[in-house]
Design a protein around this motif. Structure first.
Motif, mmCIF file in Angstrom:
data_model
loop_
_atom_site.group_PDB
_atom_site.id
_atom_site.type_symbol
_atom_site.label_atom_id
_atom_site.label_comp_id
_atom_site.label_asym_id
_atom_site.label_seq_id
_atom_site.Cartn_x
_atom_site.Cartn_y
_atom_site.Cartn_z
ATOM 1 N N GLY A 100 0.780 -1.228 0.000
ATOM 2 C CA GLY A 100 0.000 0.000 0.000
ATOM 3 C C GLY A 100 0.809 1.274 0.000
ATOM 4 N N LYS A 101 2.138 1.163 -0.052
ATOM 5 C CA LYS A 101 2.983 2.340 -0.025
ATOM 6 C C LYS A 101 3.333 2.791 -1.439
ATOM 7 C CE LYS A 101 5.181 1.019 4.361
ATOM 8 N NZ LYS A 101 6.468 0.678 5.019
ATOM 9 N N GLY A 102 3.285 4.105 -1.661
ATOM 10 C CA GLY A 102 3.741 4.642 -2.929
ATOM 11 C C GLY A 102 5.252 4.563 -3.014
ATOM 12 N N ASP A 103 5.787 4.289 -4.212
ATOM 13 C CA ASP A 103 7.232 4.193 -4.328
ATOM 14 C C ASP A 103 7.827 5.507 -4.819
ATOM 15 O OD1 ASP A 103 6.464 2.015 -7.003
ATOM 16 O OD2 ASP A 103 7.046 4.109 -7.217
ATOM 17 N N THR A 104 9.144 5.532 -4.923
ATOM 18 C CA THR A 104 9.851 6.800 -5.114
ATOM 19 C C THR A 104 10.280 7.068 -6.548
ATOM 20 O OG1 THR A 104 11.971 5.745 -4.592
ATOM 21 C CG2 THR A 104 10.722 6.698 -2.762
ATOM 22 N N LYS A 105 10.005 6.171 -7.456
ATOM 23 C CA LYS A 105 10.481 6.338 -8.822
ATOM 24 C C LYS A 105 9.507 7.171 -9.652
ATOM 25 C CE LYS A 105 8.119 2.405 -10.881
ATOM 26 N NZ LYS A 105 7.093 2.380 -9.864
ATOM 27 N N GLU A 106 9.960 7.562 -10.855
ATOM 28 C CA GLU A 106 9.085 8.090 -11.882
ATOM 29 C C GLU A 106 9.316 7.260 -13.131
ATOM 30 O OE1 GLU A 106 10.032 12.135 -12.976
ATOM 31 O OE2 GLU A 106 12.189 11.808 -12.734
ATOM 32 N N ALA A 107 8.359 7.292 -14.060
ATOM 33 C CA ALA A 107 8.441 6.381 -15.201
ATOM 34 C C ALA A 107 7.789 6.991 -16.432
ATOM 35 C CB ALA A 107 7.756 5.057 -14.864
ATOM 36 N N LEU A 108 8.168 6.452 -17.575
ATOM 37 C CA LEU A 108 7.435 6.684 -18.813
ATOM 38 C C LEU A 108 7.066 5.310 -19.345
ATOM 39 C CD1 LEU A 108 6.313 8.541 -20.993
ATOM 40 C CD2 LEU A 108 8.541 8.431 -22.144
ATOM 41 N N ASP A 109 5.772 5.051 -19.433
ATOM 42 C CA ASP A 109 5.272 3.743 -19.850
ATOM 43 C C ASP A 109 4.867 3.790 -21.317
ATOM 44 O OD1 ASP A 109 5.682 3.019 -17.266
ATOM 45 O OD2 ASP A 109 3.587 2.612 -16.773
ATOM 46 N N TYR A 188 15.041 6.446 -10.852
ATOM 47 C CA TYR A 188 15.106 6.529 -9.390
ATOM 48 C C TYR A 188 16.053 7.679 -9.064
ATOM 49 C CZ TYR A 188 13.211 1.798 -9.736
ATOM 50 O OH TYR A 188 12.443 0.712 -10.039
ATOM 51 N N PRO A 189 15.542 8.827 -8.626
ATOM 52 C CA PRO A 189 16.390 10.008 -8.432
ATOM 53 C C PRO A 189 17.450 9.805 -7.353
ATOM 54 C CG PRO A 189 14.057 10.597 -8.505
ATOM 55 C CD PRO A 189 14.124 9.106 -8.389
ATOM 56 N N HIS A 190 18.524 10.593 -7.447
ATOM 57 C CA HIS A 190 19.556 10.590 -6.419
ATOM 58 C C HIS A 190 18.978 11.081 -5.102
ATOM 59 C CE1 HIS A 190 22.688 12.692 -4.040
ATOM 60 N NE2 HIS A 190 23.395 11.619 -4.335
ATOM 61 N N ASN A 191 19.379 10.399 -4.032
ATOM 62 C CA ASN A 191 18.958 10.822 -2.692
ATOM 63 C C ASN A 191 20.107 10.537 -1.734
ATOM 64 O OD1 ASN A 191 17.853 11.278 -0.188
ATOM 65 N ND2 ASN A 191 15.989 10.086 -0.542
ATOM 66 N N GLY A 192 20.863 11.583 -1.413
ATOM 67 C CA GLY A 192 22.037 11.421 -0.559
ATOM 68 C C GLY A 192 21.717 10.996 0.857
ATOM 69 N N GLU A 193 20.451 11.104 1.258
ATOM 70 C CA GLU A 193 20.053 10.716 2.608
ATOM 71 C C GLU A 193 19.205 9.447 2.599
ATOM 72 O OE1 GLU A 193 18.067 14.086 4.228
ATOM 73 O OE2 GLU A 193 19.866 15.341 4.269
ATOM 74 N N GLU A 266 22.520 6.508 -5.081
ATOM 75 C CA GLU A 266 22.885 6.949 -6.419
ATOM 76 C C GLU A 266 21.680 6.976 -7.361
ATOM 77 O OE1 GLU A 266 25.242 3.903 -8.747
ATOM 78 O OE2 GLU A 266 25.204 2.931 -6.776
ATOM 79 N N GLU A 267 21.757 7.858 -8.342
ATOM 80 C CA GLU A 267 20.709 7.935 -9.351
ATOM 81 C C GLU A 267 20.708 6.637 -10.160
ATOM 82 O OE1 GLU A 267 19.067 11.431 -12.229
ATOM 83 O OE2 GLU A 267 21.229 11.062 -12.249
ATOM 84 N N ARG A 268 19.518 6.154 -10.493
ATOM 85 C CA ARG A 268 19.414 4.863 -11.169
ATOM 86 C C ARG A 268 18.361 4.936 -12.267
ATOM 87 N NH1 ARG A 268 16.408 -0.063 -10.571
ATOM 88 N NH2 ARG A 268 17.700 -1.921 -10.839
ATOM 89 N N TYR A 269 18.705 4.375 -13.422
ATOM 90 C CA TYR A 269 17.744 4.207 -14.511
ATOM 91 C C TYR A 269 17.576 2.714 -14.760
ATOM 92 C CZ TYR A 269 18.548 9.164 -15.376
ATOM 93 O OH TYR A 269 18.655 10.519 -15.235
ATOM 94 N N SER A 270 16.399 2.341 -15.193
ATOM 95 C CA SER A 270 16.105 0.932 -15.392
ATOM 96 C C SER A 270 15.095 0.801 -16.527
ATOM 97 C CB SER A 270 15.549 0.341 -14.093
ATOM 98 O OG SER A 270 15.271 -1.019 -14.228
ATOM 99 N N PHE A 271 15.257 -0.255 -17.330
ATOM 100 C CA PHE A 271 14.444 -0.390 -18.533
ATOM 101 C C PHE A 271 13.895 -1.818 -18.660
ATOM 102 C CE2 PHE A 271 17.811 2.711 -19.106
ATOM 103 C CZ PHE A 271 17.095 3.843 -19.486
ATOM 104 N N PRO A 272 12.759 -2.107 -18.046
ATOM 105 C CA PRO A 272 12.152 -3.429 -18.206
ATOM 106 C C PRO A 272 11.220 -3.478 -19.420
ATOM 107 C CG PRO A 272 11.005 -2.216 -16.489
ATOM 108 C CD PRO A 272 12.099 -1.314 -16.997
#
Length: 351
Positions: A100-109, A188-193, A266-272
């Motif tokens: 039920g938790k929203g995740d932190t990524k953004e996407a283009l489908d 997945y944006p960079h998040n130093g914390e 670290e910033e991350r990109y992923s392509f499924p």
């Protein structure tokens, strides 16, 4: 039904699939044998020898970075909720998993570019139709080229799975004529914390299998003992995982392995690329995997309805439409995370 628990593996196998592209049948059989072994014992593995050109992959990554660097206003101009076939921009928090938790990524489908006058689109088949493309020079052409290349790899894998299951290598072709196979461009944006929390929560994939190209670590997979195993980057390899439909077709011999993405600094990109079968395909255990007088482990499932039901339960804009009574779940819809290791571990704990 035979035991459905794969090994308590600690790392993923690497399968060289170059033989699947060979004109020599024995080469294809040898590669298919290794593919089947990895699917049965792990359900998650790397593939090398895939044939997707480095330049095609580089263009995908470069243009994806350009897209996600656009302003929120520019990205929301193609918000997925504006689409009639679930294609477009997915902002952070839009998608939720079984917890039920929203995740932190953004996407283009995105998906196959099916014209509005195609019979399946005119019939209102979910997930099929035109894409929403951003206004970026060369974007549509480059991403479409990548889509075609990785989808062709998926076709060869599907034929390899058919051989591994003792079927004719073209057995599954009739189920893949105009499938809603989705390509997701994930950021997945960079998040130093960053703390140890999910970037995307635990889940299985709803289609036949997934071909993943990641740019940074963070992916984890659940093994047969219920432990989370890290999936390191392997240069020039794809990560493949079995989806719900292959688990059904094989009556559990192939496992739809639960996986998640850790929230990393670290910033991350992923392509499924989610390799699906046609929407109206009725998937049920193949006769070879159901012993005489044995009840199949799964009932028949309409592939598209399963995909639609899972999607409707995990996207905020679709959940809101349900609350307003505008849409309803397909008959017999399963809850999120009804397949794979996580579901099996829960079932064992409840037994």
């Amino acid at each position: 039904m035979a035991s459905r628990s794969p090994l308590a593996f600690t790392e993923l196998p690497v399968v060289d699939v170059s033989g699947l592209f060979s004109s020599n049948r024995q080469d294809r059989l040898d590669a298919a044998g290794e593919l089947g072994k990895a699917a049965r014992e792990v359900g998650f593995f790397y593939v090398s020898g895939h044939g997707v050109a480095p330049a095609v992959r580089s263009s995908l990554i470069d243009l994806t970075k350009q897209f996600f660097a656009l302003s929120d206003e520019q990205k929301m101009a193609i918000y997925i909720g504006k689409s009639t076939n679930h294609r477009g921009y997915v902002p952070p928090g839009e998608e939720v998993m079984a917890d039920g938790k929203g995740d932190t990524k953004e996407a283009l489908d995105l998906g196959p570019e099916v014209p509005a006058d195609h019979p399946l689109v005119k019939a209102g088949t979910p997930f099929l139709g035109p894409n929403q493309w951003p206004d970026l020079d060369g974007f549509q052409s480059a991403i479409s080229t990548y889509y075609d290349a990785v989808f062709d790899l998926g076709r060869h894998l599907l034929r390899g799975f058919a051989l591994a299951l003792g079927e004719d290598e073209h057995f599954f072709d009739k189920y893949v004529t105009c499938p809603p196979s989705q390509l997701r461009l994930l950021h997945y944006p960079h998040n130093g914390e960053a703390t140890d929390s999910p970037g995307i929560g635990a889940h299985t994939d709803y289609e036949c299998f997934t071909l993943l190209l990641p740019t940074a670590p963070g992916l984890e997979v659940m093994n047969g003992a219920g432990e989370w195993i890290d999936v390191p980057l392997l240069p020039d390899a794809y990560v493949v995982n079995i989806g719900d439909m292959m688990e059904v077709w094989t009556n559990g011999r192939f496992v739809a392995t639960s996986h998640r993405v850790r929230k990393v600094k670290e910033e991350r990109y992923s392509f499924p690329l989610f390799f699906a079968c046609d929407y109206d395909t009725v998937v049920e255990p193949l006769p070879a995997f159901v012993a005489k007088n044995e009840k199949p482990g799964f009932g028949p499932i309409r592939a598209g309805d399963h995909l639609l039901a899972q999607t409707m339960q995990s996207f905020t804009y679709l959940i809101e439409k349900q609350k307003r009574g505008e849409i309803g779940l397909p008959e017999g819809a399963k809850e999120l995370s009804s397949f794979g290791q996580e579901a099996r571990q829960k079932a064992d704990a409840d037994a």
